[in-house]
Design a protein around this motif. Structure first.
Motif, short mmCIF file in Angstrom:
data_model
loop_
_atom_site.label_atom_id
_atom_site.label_comp_id
_atom_site.label_asym_id
_atom_site.label_seq_id
_atom_site.Cartn_x
_atom_site.Cartn_y
_atom_site.Cartn_z
N VAL A 54 9.35 10.23 -8.91
CA VAL A 54 9.52 8.96 -9.60
C VAL A 54 8.16 8.27 -9.71
O VAL A 54 7.47 8.08 -8.71
N PHE A 55 7.79 7.92 -10.94
CA PHE A 55 6.60 7.13 -11.19
C PHE A 55 7.04 5.70 -11.51
O PHE A 55 7.73 5.48 -12.50
N VAL A 56 6.65 4.74 -10.68
CA VAL A 56 6.97 3.34 -10.95
C VAL A 56 5.65 2.58 -11.10
O VAL A 56 4.86 2.51 -10.15
N ARG A 57 5.44 2.04 -12.28
CA ARG A 57 4.21 1.29 -12.53
C ARG A 57 4.51 -0.21 -12.55
O ARG A 57 5.52 -0.65 -13.09
N ALA A 58 3.62 -0.99 -11.94
CA ALA A 58 3.75 -2.45 -11.89
C ALA A 58 5.07 -2.87 -11.24
O ALA A 58 5.76 -3.77 -11.73
N ALA A 59 5.42 -2.22 -10.14
CA ALA A 59 6.65 -2.57 -9.42
C ALA A 59 6.63 -4.03 -9.01
O ALA A 59 5.60 -4.58 -8.62
N GLY A 60 7.79 -4.67 -9.12
CA GLY A 60 7.90 -6.06 -8.71
C GLY A 60 7.37 -7.06 -9.72
O GLY A 60 7.22 -8.24 -9.41
N THR A 61 7.10 -6.60 -10.95
CA THR A 61 6.64 -7.51 -12.00
C THR A 61 7.53 -7.34 -13.23
O THR A 61 8.32 -6.39 -13.33
N SER A 62 7.36 -8.22 -14.20
CA SER A 62 8.13 -8.12 -15.44
C SER A 62 7.66 -6.96 -16.31
O SER A 62 8.33 -6.60 -17.27
N ASP A 63 6.51 -6.37 -15.97
CA ASP A 63 5.97 -5.25 -16.74
C ASP A 63 6.35 -3.89 -16.17
O ASP A 63 5.81 -2.86 -16.60
N VAL A 64 7.26 -3.87 -15.22
CA VAL A 64 7.58 -2.61 -14.54
C VAL A 64 8.09 -1.55 -15.51
O VAL A 64 8.86 -1.84 -16.44
N THR A 65 7.65 -0.32 -15.28
CA THR A 65 8.16 0.84 -16.01
C THR A 65 8.43 1.96 -15.01
O THR A 65 7.79 2.02 -13.95
#
Length: 254
Positions: free
Chosen positions: A194-205
């Motif tokens: 699992v790749f989670v980018r910008a976790a915990g923000t509105s920009d998360v992917t």
């Protein structure tokens, strides 16, 4: 005035994930010390608060500066992202304390925990950390790459879920690919990644791939990579929605 030093974690990004205790410490501080990017996340106080920003590769120097300020009678807060005890400033403070003057050892020092990137990423994916897990930083700024490889191998043999911090940067774009190659030699190729980018923000992917075909190009320094264990499962829901979880039990599953 007796000085104090608090080491705080802002959480992964959203202000909603900063704890009330951390917010209170920030508001009461006379001096804020930290990496420039993290200090920029803290609202300016109206009490004449001083800010001491520095580069991200001077952790021990930053800790010594904060301890010196506290010894002078100031209310000092060192700012970290995520949790200050997870690949962050709390360890640097105690390393500086151990090698510093005896006056530092009588300071009022406290650590205020925060939501780590690992936990925020896991929550976005579902429950991939539901079973036993470990965290490994792929940064070799403070340790040898051979040490990282040895720990990856140990985690794979132990069948832990692995949370990979600092997976890639401009200075070391190849290391996530190298780490995945190590794990492919020891784990099943259909293991969820699992790749989670910008976790915990509105920009998360989020992207869910399989170990044998996972593309390291999907990660940067804002990405947390979770490598499943042999028990980790992916549940397909309506549309493109998928959940990832690792059961706590070793009983047979469907």
């Amino acid at each position: 005035m007796k000085g104090t030093l608090a080491v705080v974690g802002l959480g992964p990004g959203s202000a909603e994930l900063t704890t009330p205790a951390v917010s209170r410490a920030l508001a009461e501080a006379t001096d804020l010390v930290g990496y420039t990017t993290y200090l920029d996340r803290v609202p300016l106080a109206a009490n004449g608060q001083r800010r001491h920003a520095s580069d991200n590769r001077v952790e021990i120097e930053r800790a010594r500066h904060a301890l010196t300020l506290a010894a002078e009678g100031n209310k000092v807060v060192i700012v970290s992202s995520g949790d200050p005890g997870v690949f962050a400033m709390a360890a640097a403070v105690f390393e500086a304390l151990e090698g510093g003057p005896s006056a530092w050892r009588v300071l009022d020092i406290r650590i205020e925990p925060g939501v780590s990137a690992m936990l925020a990423a896991a929550a976005h994916a579902g429950a991939p950390l539901g079973g036993d897990f470990c965290a490994i930083s792929l940064s070799d700024n403070l340790k040898a790459w051979a040490t990282i490889v040895r720990r990856l191998e140990a985690a794979a043999y132990g069948d832990f879920v692995i949370a990979l911090y600092n997976p890639a940067s401009r200075a070391r774009p190849h290391q996530l690919g190298d780490a995945l190659a190590v794990l492919r030699g020891l784990k099943a190729h259909d293991t969820p990644v699992v790749f989670v980018r910008a976790a915990g923000t509105s920009d998360v992917t989020m992207r869910i791939e399989r170990l044998g075909w996972a593309d390291p190009a999907h990660a940067d320094m804002r990405t947390l990579v979770l490598i499943g264990s042999s028990r980790t499962r992916v549940i397909k829901c309506g549309g493109a929605m998928r959940w990832v979880y690792t059961p706590r039990s070793e009983r047979d599953m469907p």
